[in-house]
Design an enzyme around this catalytic site. Structure first.
Site, PDB file in Angstrom:
ATOM      1  N   SER A  74       0.804  -1.230   0.000  1.00 10.56           N
ATOM      2  CA  SER A  74       0.000   0.000   0.000  1.00 10.56           C
ATOM      3  C   SER A  74       0.832   1.272   0.000  1.00 10.56           C
ATOM      4  O   SER A  74       0.277   2.365  -0.145  1.00 10.56           O
ATOM      5  CB  SER A  74      -0.939   0.012   1.216  1.00 10.56           C
ATOM      6  OG  SER A  74      -0.210  -0.033   2.425  1.00 10.56           O
ATOM      7  N   TYR A  75       2.147   1.178   0.148  1.00 12.04           N
ATOM      8  CA  TYR A  75       2.975   2.383   0.107  1.00 12.04           C
ATOM      9  C   TYR A  75       2.986   2.942  -1.316  1.00 12.04           C
ATOM     10  O   TYR A  75       3.451   2.291  -2.252  1.00 12.04           O
ATOM     11  CB  TYR A  75       4.403   2.102   0.559  1.00 12.04           C
ATOM     12  CG  TYR A  75       4.589   1.745   2.015  1.00 12.04           C
ATOM     13  CD1 TYR A  75       3.579   1.963   2.944  1.00 12.04           C
ATOM     14  CD2 TYR A  75       5.780   1.187   2.464  1.00 12.04           C
ATOM     15  CE1 TYR A  75       3.755   1.636   4.278  1.00 12.04           C
ATOM     16  CE2 TYR A  75       5.967   0.863   3.799  1.00 12.04           C
ATOM     17  CZ  TYR A  75       4.942   1.086   4.702  1.00 12.04           C
ATOM     18  OH  TYR A  75       5.122   0.750   6.027  1.00 12.04           O
ATOM     19  N   SER A  76       2.463   4.143  -1.457  1.00 12.56           N
ATOM     20  CA  SER A  76       2.437   4.835  -2.757  1.00 12.56           C
ATOM     21  C   SER A  76       1.772   3.973  -3.832  1.00 12.56           C
ATOM     22  O   SER A  76       2.232   3.917  -4.976  1.00 12.56           O
ATOM     23  CB  SER A  76       3.852   5.221  -3.193  1.00 12.56           C
ATOM     24  OG  SER A  76       4.489   5.991  -2.217  1.00 12.56           O
TER      25      SER A  76
ATOM     26  N   GLY B 155       1.731   0.872  -4.390  1.00 13.24           N
ATOM     27  CA  GLY B 155       2.579  -0.166  -4.962  1.00 13.24           C
ATOM     28  C   GLY B 155       3.897   0.331  -5.515  1.00 13.24           C
ATOM     29  O   GLY B 155       4.787  -0.478  -5.831  1.00 13.24           O
TER      30      GLY B 155
END
Length: 326
Positions: A52-54, A56
């Protein structure tokens, strides 16, 4: 570089890791490549990301940076569970989402396996047995080598370990939780539980959203382009109490010839069951400063003074109900 065991497992990882949360936001592809290359040069082996960071991009940038034979030199950790789409099964810890999320992370990371696959947040609508069985299947398939959790309550970790033991499934080896010099509540219950069950501790936000980086000052607008300026979460750190503690810690660090970030990371490394500290880095210089925390050494008096500075509202090291009487 120092290397430590990941809890009671046999896996050894670098005591200072790299949090890849900034990849895809503050850090573009060339900068990510430079940071990862320098990290490997410095002996950093642990790289922590999440799907979920950025959206993917953090995993994508990390996978690209590790191409060309670097993947086998490092430990890649990532997380799943946060919502990745609008579909009914595009988040959580169901078997369906776990299998789909793992395949997607493997593609983005350009790898055949994830060294440490972590549940990003508890899914209380899914039976923990379903989650643990799905993760166990990934381990047996060779797609994950170890599993861990993040943001679980202590009883949820204990329940997951009990389910794994009862059904002969792969157990968690680590807990990734919110922990830094400004917020030490984790020492009441999570830390003793990790000691009891041999679980590695991996703190996120070790620099309190950069408040402990020394970059920001009370009453001053964060510099343009910094995380403090770009992320609305910075406002949650901006309290009089936190600034009071931060300024006292900064003065203490400067008196010893340390940067505030180095002292903050070095202090975390003194805590029991601490496996690695995954501070993020927006540039190579931040990474080098973080690694320099290994040169910070505390006396007993130093640690006592840090307790005096930081435990200003209550004794957070132990819940009051357990204090001895008489």
């Amino acid at each position: 570089m120092d290397y430590r065991k990941l809890g009671s497992s046999g896996l050894r990882i670098s005591a200072v890791g790299l949090g890849c949360n900034p990849f895809g936001t503050e850090v573009d592809v060339p900068a990510a490549q430079a940071i990862v290359d320098r990290a490997i040069d410095l002996g950093v082996t642990y790289f922590d990301s999440a799907d979920s960071y950025s959206d993917g991009r953090s995993e994508e940038y990390l996978g690209k940076a590790l191409a060309g034979g670097k993947r086998q030199q490092v430990i890649v950790a990532t997380k799943f569970g946060n919502r990745m789409g609008a579909g009914q099964n595009d988040g959580g810890a169901s078997r369906t989402h776990i299998m789909e999320a793992c395949e997607a992370s493997l593609r983005r990371l350009r790898t055949d396996y994830i060294d440490l696959y972590q549940v990003h947040t508890p899914d209380r609508s899914t039976p923990i047995e379903e989650t643990m069985r799905a993760l166990d299947d990934l381990v047996h398939q060779g797609k994950a080598r170890y599993i861990g959790c993040s943001n679980f309550f202590e009883w949820e970790v204990a329940e997951a370990l009990w389910v794994a033991d009862r059904h002969h499934l792969t157990p968690f080896v680590s807990c990734q939780d919110f922990y830094n010099l400004l917020y030490r509540d984790i020492e009441k219950r999570m830390e003793p539980m990790c000691i009891k069950f041999g679980l590695a501790m991996i703190p996120y936000f070790p620099l309190a959203g950069a408040l402990l980086s020394g970059t920001y000052q009370r009453g001053t607008t964060p510099p343009a382009g910094s995380r403090g300026a770009g992320r609305p979460t910075f406002k949650s750190w901006d309290s009089e109490r936190n600034w009071d503690v931060q300024e006292r810690l900064l003065a203490f660090a400067q008196a010893h010839g340390w940067s505030l970030a180095q002292m903050s990371i070095g202090w975390l490394l003194t805590r029991p069951m601490m496996a690695t500290v995954i501070a993020g880095a927006d540039e190579v210089g931040h990474l080098e400063n973080n690694v320099a925390a290994l040169d910070v050494h505390f006396s007993a008096d130093d640690l006592a003074e840090i307790d005096r500075i930081t435990l200003v509202e209550e004794d957070r090291t132990q819940a009051p109900i357990f204090r001895r009487r008489g």
